[in-house]
Scaffold this active site. Structure first.
Site, mmCIF file in Angstrom:
data_model
loop_
_atom_site.group_PDB
_atom_site.id
_atom_site.type_symbol
_atom_site.label_atom_id
_atom_site.label_comp_id
_atom_site.label_asym_id
_atom_site.label_seq_id
_atom_site.Cartn_x
_atom_site.Cartn_y
_atom_site.Cartn_z
ATOM 1 C CE1 TYR A 193 -4.195 -1.419 -0.353
ATOM 2 C CE2 TYR A 193 -3.197 -3.133 1.000
ATOM 3 C CZ TYR A 193 -4.210 -2.708 0.148
ATOM 4 O OH TYR A 193 -5.212 -3.575 -0.209
ATOM 5 C CG ASP B 7 -7.907 7.205 -7.408
ATOM 6 O OD1 ASP B 7 -8.724 8.142 -7.434
ATOM 7 O OD2 ASP B 7 -7.945 6.254 -8.215
ATOM 8 C CG HIS C 256 -13.995 -0.943 -2.581
ATOM 9 N ND1 HIS C 256 -13.909 -1.302 -3.914
ATOM 10 C CD2 HIS C 256 -15.075 -1.619 -2.097
ATOM 11 C CE1 HIS C 256 -14.881 -2.146 -4.206
ATOM 12 N NE2 HIS C 256 -15.610 -2.355 -3.132
ATOM 13 C CB CYS D 175 -9.256 2.115 19.160
ATOM 14 S SG CYS D 175 -8.347 3.467 18.362
ATOM 15 C CB CYS E 137 -3.537 4.213 17.265
ATOM 16 S SG CYS E 137 -5.136 5.052 17.295
ATOM 17 N N GLY F 189 -16.002 2.870 -16.118
ATOM 18 C CA GLY F 189 -14.720 2.214 -15.905
ATOM 19 C C GLY F 189 -14.742 1.069 -14.918
ATOM 20 C CB SER G 274 -14.048 -5.195 -14.036
ATOM 21 O OG SER G 274 -14.330 -5.449 -12.666
ATOM 22 C CB ALA H 65 -12.198 7.086 -18.901
#
Length: 230
Positions: free
Chosen positions: A53, A91, A106, A117, A133, A172, A174, A216
């Site tokens: 990530y 994004d 998502h 927490c 955290c 866009g 699937s 797009a």
């Protein structure tokens, strides 16, 4: 059209340099999704998950919105009715393209989540599992991303918006990731017109009333122009 409900997927950000699951040489192909995109994978190897990530976040931070993102921002600001945008993408290119109040079903790369927490805070460019955290101080930081096997965010808001829509548009996508892939059938069941804007037909293409195919950055601005002129 009083209320336009738009669902976007990875295809809208592909021309900004952010890969999709289907890219042959993309970032996704370098990792086992069971290891980097599931709660079990995070439990086994949080360092590997953060590595993945962190790479996606770096790609996101360095990317710029394309003409499709800015067209949707324009649609929101100039359409006389309501425009709701739901995205499967993590994004922030919709926001940087001028759109607001995006429903990120998502999650978001720019957000960090405490697995202890549930506190959320802005994610730095580089994250690690050892980072404490800010709320509970536990070193159990994870990306604020919905992984496989987890419930997408804000589903009540999404179905409420769907029930109030006058047009459902998928851009866009699937058509093979649920529950988002099922939204077109939900719309059809409620008698809501449906439109697919995509590079090529999705797995659910036959469920749409109308479709436009192409890059797009070409078909989304063209469709927005048509809507604003109508």
């Amino acid at each position: 059209m009083t209320h336009i409900l738009i669902l976007t997927g990875a295809g809208i950000s592909a021309e900004s340099g952010l890969g999709t699951f289907r890219d042959v040489d993309g970032l996704w192909t370098k990792y086992d999704l069971d290891e980097v995109a599931t709660p079990e994978g995070f439990a086994r190897n949080p360092t590997l998950v953060h590595e993945f990530y962190n790479a996606r976040r770096a790609n996101c931070f360095d990317a710029t919105p394309n003409a499709a993102h800015t067209a949707l921002g324009r649609l929101q600001s100039e359409h006389a009715g309501r425009v709701t945008i739901i995205t499967q993408n993590v994004d922030d290119l919709h926001e940087r393209g001028g759109a607001t109040d995006i429903i990120h079903m998502h999650g978001e790369l720019r957000s960090a989540l405490c697995a202890n927490c549930d506190h959320r805070w802005p994610a730095p460019r580089e994250m690690s599992a050892e980072a404490p955290c800010p709320s509970c101080a536990e070193p159990n930081t994870r990306p604020d991303i919905v992984w496989f096997g987890e419930m997408p965010y804000r589903m009540e808001d999404i179905y409420a918006a769907l029930s109030e829509a006058d047009l459902f548009v998928a851009i866009g996508t699937s058509g093979n990731v649920y529950p988002a892939a099922g939204f077109v059938m939900e719309a059809r069941a409620m008698g809501i017109p449906t439109l697919e804007l995509n590079l090529e037909p999705s797995d659910t293409a036959s469920a749409f009333n109308e479709a436009r195919f192409g890059p797009a950055t070409q078909i989304v601005p063209g469709w927005v122009e048509d809507v604003l002129k109508s």
